[in-house]
Design a protein around this motif. Structure first.
Motif, mmCIF file in Angstrom:
data_model
loop_
_atom_site.group_PDB
_atom_site.id
_atom_site.type_symbol
_atom_site.label_atom_id
_atom_site.label_comp_id
_atom_site.label_asym_id
_atom_site.label_seq_id
_atom_site.Cartn_x
_atom_site.Cartn_y
_atom_site.Cartn_z
ATOM 1 N N LEU A 1 1.061 -1.094 0.001
ATOM 2 C CA LEU A 1 0.111 0.040 -0.133
ATOM 3 C C LEU A 1 0.656 1.259 -0.061
ATOM 4 C CD1 LEU A 1 -2.679 1.448 0.413
ATOM 5 C CD2 LEU A 1 -2.487 1.247 2.744
ATOM 6 N N ASP A 2 0.624 2.099 -0.691
ATOM 7 C CA ASP A 2 1.267 3.610 -0.974
ATOM 8 C C ASP A 2 0.053 4.569 -0.811
ATOM 9 O OD1 ASP A 2 2.075 5.979 -1.961
ATOM 10 O OD2 ASP A 2 3.767 4.838 -2.976
ATOM 11 N N ASN A 3 0.177 5.106 0.495
ATOM 12 C CA ASN A 3 -0.929 5.897 0.803
ATOM 13 C C ASN A 3 -0.907 7.405 0.212
ATOM 14 O OD1 ASN A 3 -3.306 5.419 2.437
ATOM 15 N ND2 ASN A 3 -1.862 4.521 3.804
ATOM 16 N N GLU A 4 0.316 7.715 -0.171
ATOM 17 C CA GLU A 4 0.519 8.909 -0.975
ATOM 18 C C GLU A 4 -0.337 9.007 -2.347
ATOM 19 O OE1 GLU A 4 4.523 10.165 -1.682
ATOM 20 O OE2 GLU A 4 4.729 10.832 0.403
ATOM 21 N N ARG A 5 -0.557 7.673 -2.897
ATOM 22 C CA ARG A 5 -1.345 7.740 -4.028
ATOM 23 C C ARG A 5 -2.672 7.549 -4.004
ATOM 24 N NH1 ARG A 5 2.730 3.085 -6.413
ATOM 25 N NH2 ARG A 5 4.649 4.176 -6.667
ATOM 26 N N GLY B 1 -9.848 14.924 6.506
ATOM 27 C CA GLY B 1 -9.335 15.955 5.522
ATOM 28 C C GLY B 1 -8.302 15.538 4.641
ATOM 29 N N ASP B 2 -7.187 16.480 4.467
ATOM 30 C CA ASP B 2 -6.136 16.030 3.445
ATOM 31 C C ASP B 2 -5.063 15.179 4.409
ATOM 32 O OD1 ASP B 2 -4.787 17.997 5.144
ATOM 33 O OD2 ASP B 2 -4.214 19.004 3.422
ATOM 34 N N ARG B 3 -5.478 14.940 5.580
ATOM 35 C CA ARG B 3 -4.465 13.881 6.269
ATOM 36 C C ARG B 3 -5.081 12.468 6.324
ATOM 37 N NH1 ARG B 3 -3.467 18.602 7.808
ATOM 38 N NH2 ARG B 3 -1.165 19.159 8.169
ATOM 39 N N ALA B 4 -6.184 12.244 5.903
ATOM 40 C CA ALA B 4 -6.614 11.018 5.978
ATOM 41 C C ALA B 4 -5.763 9.979 4.939
ATOM 42 C CB ALA B 4 -8.290 11.144 5.011
ATOM 43 N N PHE B 5 -5.983 8.815 5.556
ATOM 44 C CA PHE B 5 -5.255 7.814 4.876
ATOM 45 C C PHE B 5 -5.769 6.334 5.264
ATOM 46 C CE2 PHE B 5 -3.577 8.112 9.063
ATOM 47 C CZ PHE B 5 -3.090 6.595 9.364
ATOM 48 N N ILE B 6 -5.821 5.461 4.450
ATOM 49 C CA ILE B 6 -6.122 4.121 4.504
ATOM 50 C C ILE B 6 -5.489 3.242 5.468
ATOM 51 C CG2 ILE B 6 -6.613 1.911 3.305
ATOM 52 C CD1 ILE B 6 -8.671 3.930 2.687
ATOM 53 N N ASP B 7 -6.103 2.745 6.487
ATOM 54 C CA ASP B 7 -5.214 1.848 7.590
ATOM 55 C C ASP B 7 -5.750 0.695 7.322
ATOM 56 O OD1 ASP B 7 -3.282 1.606 9.614
ATOM 57 O OD2 ASP B 7 -4.080 3.373 10.973
ATOM 58 N N ILE B 8 -5.016 -0.330 8.463
ATOM 59 C CA ILE B 8 -5.452 -1.494 8.350
ATOM 60 C C ILE B 8 -5.741 -1.967 10.133
ATOM 61 C CG2 ILE B 8 -4.505 -3.806 8.268
ATOM 62 C CD1 ILE B 8 -3.048 -1.683 6.105
ATOM 63 N N SER B 9 -6.766 -2.670 10.509
ATOM 64 C CA SER B 9 -6.977 -2.819 11.767
ATOM 65 C C SER B 9 -5.772 -3.600 12.197
ATOM 66 C CB SER B 9 -8.253 -3.496 11.802
ATOM 67 O OG SER B 9 -8.108 -4.564 12.913
ATOM 68 N N PRO B 10 -5.127 -3.508 13.385
ATOM 69 C CA PRO B 10 -3.838 -3.913 13.833
ATOM 70 C C PRO B 10 -4.362 -5.428 14.311
ATOM 71 C CG PRO B 10 -4.281 -2.295 15.408
ATOM 72 C CD PRO B 10 -5.345 -1.902 14.142
#
Ligand code: SF4
Ligand code: SF4
Ligand code: FES
Length: 483
Positions: free
Chosen positions: A143-147, A173-182
């Motif tokens: 996963l590349d969150n910048e893209r 906002g513009d800090r949102a990103f895709i994350d994975i439940s640990p």
């Protein structure tokens, strides 16, 4: 059913159908990021904006239901400007990665930029937000969150299809990103579908990354043979090498496919692969193998030994018909058996079948047509001819077998077969549909198409087959798609 007008054309919508779907059915393409036909509608990317008469603002075509008398414009100046603006917005923080991004050739951001965007950025490169790059996600994904453009297709896939809920949008906002439940990680058996549906190069496949540009590859339609579901697939290949497998979505069997099915192509170049027939520890080329098997069988017939032939759920209908022919017309043995079918059901509620063989239903039809007995009536035979996957589960002496295989194993007489990627064959899936594998790569020189091998052995016995597969298969009672 509401009548609407799109770009001057009168169209009939189904009740409750979105404008995007009505257009799609009628050959009018509307760009989209978050919309996916097999996921719920999120309406968050705004790429599908269209103009609707009497509505002051542009509307999202994916989430607006067509209603009587609507007049829609999908390509007006206002719409084109909106698309350009959406693209500019999505690209504010997008990295300049195209030259090193594996999505090139199938990236919706690039494609739409060239079709609708083409605007020089008004934002400075050094002001772009930076996010985590190259995050390993599960066994198969990076996963590349910048893209990421936050379309949430991946999140909806994990909520709605696998129902494993591992992915979520973190922050705002513009800090949102895709994350994975640990606690969960991405361990579901369908994870590579996420790389397919991600419209940009955010989720990519570890297995396929940097091997080839997609526009260098050819695709061939085939089927997966790893279980009785028989998913339709596309095999991507170039220069006699397979690089990846993706699903070929269809309304009959599958939209998605499992990760094991995608990795199945690795058998072609695996070190476990049998590339020469092995008889009592010696490797033989094709010509020698046919001769060896002929000698073995003619001696057995002279000695009046009992020879059994076992049909296989793993082999194509053509191969099984050839086995029946060999047994009846060459060996003249009454001992032809089939293996009892495994129980068939979708074991995970998605696609994976409890029957791990691809052709149980094909065998059932052949058994009926030729009156073949079940292996439960199996007794003691002097020679058993069959497919190694079946025979390994039977309690019989190894030395008495002539087995067909594409994997190495400890049997003394193993005939090297082509894999499902190297030969055409017909199979009937668990729903009863006739499906075909396609040859996409050449096989090692000394491996056989089983039906060709059996015909060559027949020829040495001076028996010349006079049937054609097409005619026999046509008579089998399989289901046609659309029935
Ligand atoms: S990772 Fe891909 S699929 Fe997921 S939200 Fe981002 S762009 Fe969409
Ligand atoms: S569900 Fe079965 S047929 Fe479909 S891809 Fe997986 S193993 Fe292959
Ligand atoms: S495709 Fe309609 S809002 Fe994203």
């Amino acid at each position: 059913m509401p009548k609407i007008n799109v770009d001057g054309k009168d169209l009939i919508a189904n009740d409750g159908e979105s404008i995007l779907n009505v257009c799609e059915r009628n050959g009018i393409y509307i760009p989209r990021y978050c919309y996916h036909p097999s996921l719920s509608v999120a309406g968050n990317c705004r790429m599908c904006l269209v103009e609707i008469e009497k509505m002051p603002k542009l509307q999202t075509a994916c989430s607006t239901i067509a209603s009587e008398g609507m007049v829609v414009k999908t390509d007006s100046e206002k719409v084109r400007k909106a698309r350009k603006d959406v693209l500019e917005f999505l690209l504010i923080n997008h990295p300049l990665d195209c030259s090193i991004c594996d999505q090139v050739g199938e990236c919706f951001l690039q494609d739409y930029y060239f079709t609708y965007g083409l605007r020089k950025s008004r934002f400075k490169l050094e002001n772009k937000n930076q996010k985590q790059k190259r995050r390993e996600v599960g066994k198969y994904l990076v996963l590349d969150n910048e893209r990421c453009i936050l379309c949430t297709r991946c999140v909806r896939f994990s909520n709605e299809v696998t129902k494993t809920d591992e992915l979520f949008v973190n922050s705002r906002g513009d800090r949102a990103f895709i994350d994975i439940s640990p606690e969960k990680g991405v361990t579901n058996k369908y994870s590579l579908n996420i790389a397919d549906i991600c419209p940009v190069g955010a989720f990519t496949s570890k297995d396929f990354r940097f091997k080839q540009r997609v526009y260098m590859l050819q695709t061939t339609k085939s089927i997966c043979t790893l279980c009785a579901t028989g998913c339709k697939i596309n095999i991507w290949h170039n220069n006699n090498t397979i690089y990846r497998i993706t699903p070929e979505p269809n309304i009959y069997t599958n939209t998605w496919m499992c990760d094991d099915g995608r990795m199945n192509y690795k058998i072609v170049n695996s070190s476990e692969r049998l590339t020469h027939s092995m008889i009592n520890g010696t490797e033989y080329n094709k010509r020698q193998t046919v001769k060896q098997v002929f000698n073995k069988l003619s001696k057995a017939m002279d000695d009046k030994l009992r020879i059994a032939v076992v049909l296989s759920n793993y082999l194509s209908i053509e191969d099984n018909i050839s086995l029946i022919y060999l047994a009846k017309n060459v060996l003249k043995t009454p001992y032809i058996f089939s293996i009892e079918s495994n129980q068939q059901k979708i074991e995970d509620g998605i696609l994976i079948n409890s029957d791990k063989s691809p052709n149980s239903n094909g065998i059932k039809l052949l058994v009926k047509k030729y009156g073949i007995k079940d292996i439960s009536e199996y007794a003691e035979y002097d020679i058993v001819i069959g497919f190694y996957e079946d025979i390994k589960n039977l309690r019989i002496s190894l030395v008495k077998t002539i087995l067909f295989s594409y994997k190495k194993s400890s049997y003394p007489c193993l005939i090297a077969l082509k894999t499902y990627f190297e030969t055409d064959g017909s199979f009937i899936n668990w729903q009863g549909y006739l499906r075909k594998t396609a040859k996409v790569v050449n096989s090692p020189e000394n491996t056989f198409d089983l039906h060709h091998f059996l015909m060559e052995v027949s020829h040495l016995f001076a028996v010349y087959p006079d049937f054609n597969f097409k005619g026999i298969i046509k008579d089998l009672k399989y289901k046609e798609e659309g029935q």
